[in-house]
Design a protein around this motif. Sequence first.
Motif, mmCIF file in Angstrom:
data_model
loop_
_atom_site.group_PDB
_atom_site.id
_atom_site.type_symbol
_atom_site.label_atom_id
_atom_site.label_comp_id
_atom_site.label_asym_id
_atom_site.label_seq_id
_atom_site.Cartn_x
_atom_site.Cartn_y
_atom_site.Cartn_z
ATOM 1 N N THR A 1 -12.796 7.405 6.145
ATOM 2 C CA THR A 1 -13.741 6.878 5.164
ATOM 3 C C THR A 1 -13.109 6.954 3.781
ATOM 4 O O THR A 1 -12.792 8.047 3.292
ATOM 5 N N TRP A 2 -12.915 5.775 3.163
ATOM 6 C CA TRP A 2 -12.231 5.706 1.871
ATOM 7 C C TRP A 2 -13.219 5.427 0.746
ATOM 8 O O TRP A 2 -14.170 4.661 0.919
ATOM 9 N N TYR B 1 -7.833 4.576 -4.088
ATOM 10 C CA TYR B 1 -8.817 5.167 -3.179
ATOM 11 C C TYR B 1 -8.456 6.613 -2.863
ATOM 12 O O TYR B 1 -7.297 7.022 -2.997
ATOM 13 N N TYR B 2 -9.476 7.363 -2.390
ATOM 14 C CA TYR B 2 -9.206 8.673 -1.796
ATOM 15 C C TYR B 2 -10.080 8.850 -0.560
ATOM 16 O O TYR B 2 -11.100 8.173 -0.390
ATOM 17 N N SER B 3 -9.678 9.762 0.312
ATOM 18 C CA SER B 3 -10.412 10.050 1.541
ATOM 19 C C SER B 3 -10.204 11.504 1.914
ATOM 20 O O SER B 3 -9.124 12.072 1.674
ATOM 21 N N LEU B 4 -11.210 12.110 2.525
ATOM 22 C CA LEU B 4 -11.080 13.475 3.018
ATOM 23 C C LEU B 4 -10.581 13.522 4.452
ATOM 24 O O LEU B 4 -10.089 14.567 4.910
ATOM 25 N N ASN B 5 -10.730 12.400 5.167
ATOM 26 C CA ASN B 5 -10.394 12.409 6.597
ATOM 27 C C ASN B 5 -9.498 11.247 7.029
ATOM 28 O O ASN B 5 -9.242 11.078 8.219
ATOM 29 N N THR C 1 0.850 -1.189 0.000
ATOM 30 C CA THR C 1 0.000 0.000 0.000
ATOM 31 C C THR C 1 0.886 1.240 0.000
ATOM 32 O O THR C 1 1.764 1.390 0.850
ATOM 33 N N LEU C 2 0.651 2.123 -0.956
ATOM 34 C CA LEU C 2 1.270 3.445 -0.999
ATOM 35 C C LEU C 2 0.199 4.468 -0.624
ATOM 36 O O LEU C 2 -0.896 4.458 -1.199
ATOM 37 N N MET C 3 0.520 5.337 0.332
ATOM 38 C CA MET C 3 -0.463 6.328 0.783
ATOM 39 C C MET C 3 0.209 7.681 0.995
ATOM 40 O O MET C 3 1.383 7.752 1.378
ATOM 41 N N PHE D 1 -11.517 -4.561 -0.136
ATOM 42 C CA PHE D 1 -11.206 -3.801 -1.338
ATOM 43 C C PHE D 1 -12.370 -2.937 -1.814
ATOM 44 O O PHE D 1 -12.158 -2.021 -2.612
ATOM 45 N N ARG D 2 -13.573 -3.194 -1.371
ATOM 46 C CA ARG D 2 -14.688 -2.325 -1.730
ATOM 47 C C ARG D 2 -14.705 -1.080 -0.846
ATOM 48 O O ARG D 2 -14.975 0.021 -1.312
ATOM 49 N N MET D 3 -14.385 -1.258 0.431
ATOM 50 C CA MET D 3 -14.440 -0.145 1.388
ATOM 51 C C MET D 3 -13.108 0.575 1.531
ATOM 52 O O MET D 3 -13.050 1.701 2.030
ATOM 53 N N GLY D 4 -12.017 -0.090 1.186
ATOM 54 C CA GLY D 4 -10.697 0.533 1.292
ATOM 55 C C GLY D 4 -10.115 0.551 2.679
ATOM 56 O O GLY D 4 -9.141 1.241 2.950
ATOM 57 N N ASP D 5 -10.700 -0.228 3.601
ATOM 58 C CA ASP D 5 -10.226 -0.255 4.996
ATOM 59 C C ASP D 5 -9.177 -1.349 5.203
ATOM 60 O O ASP D 5 -9.198 -2.367 4.534
#
Length: 248
Positions: free
Chosen positions: A198-199, A191-195, A111-113, A244-248
């Motif tokens: 939640t992805w 994926y992207y997230s604002l916080n 995972t790269l973040m 993989f659907r939720m990104g968690d």
Amino acid sequence: MRKFFFIAGTLMGILVMAGCGNKPAEQTTAAVETTSDSARVSGIPCDVKLPGIHFTKAINGADTSIALSEGGKIRFRAGEKKDFFCDPNEQLSNNTAPILLSAVDNTKPFTLMAKVKPEFTKEGQYNAGVLYIYVNDNFWQKHCFEQDERGQHRIVTVRTVGTSDDNNHDVVTSPAVYMKISSDTRTVASYYSLNKKTWHMVRLYKNNYPSKIWMGISNQCPVDKGSFSDFEELSLTQSSVKDFRMGD
């Protein structure tokens, strides 16, 4: 940029030249590797260490295009008309954007973040902060926070297998977003997230990349006279999301 393919024949070698853009003359002396499919692998060695990632390859002078600050923050600059795109119609092909890369064992999860904040300007069409999967100049994916044709800021993904597709996703009004690319060796998703909690999944496909790949970051400025993107909280781990659907 030009790519050189050497095909062994029974009587003589044949030299074939192909390309998806025009590389500046000063870049032609950069170290080049050749993969089994004869596609060009760009980049020269570099040594950029951060708390969560170690970059060891630089494309288009990326290691000279960054400024580091406390806490592992990178300000990544790109000059005028810098992009990485292999246009199916060849009109917009351009592979001059600087990219910093870190080697990854693709036989293991990864995972790269990063938190990404691009400089968006009035004339900055397609300005973007970018995460990359890179194999060679014909085989890669980028995950962007980008300014579109109408001046909106949105998530964009581009996957290149010979030529590039182009996929516009959600509009984002926040000045910065968290972005990540993850794989469990079988599947790759962006994926992207604002916080950072939640992805939102924007792209998912089969992981058909080779065992050694490169993950990295870039800033692009295809139209304007130059721009920068800020990257924070960078990390590259050999683990994947669980859902993989939720990104968690």
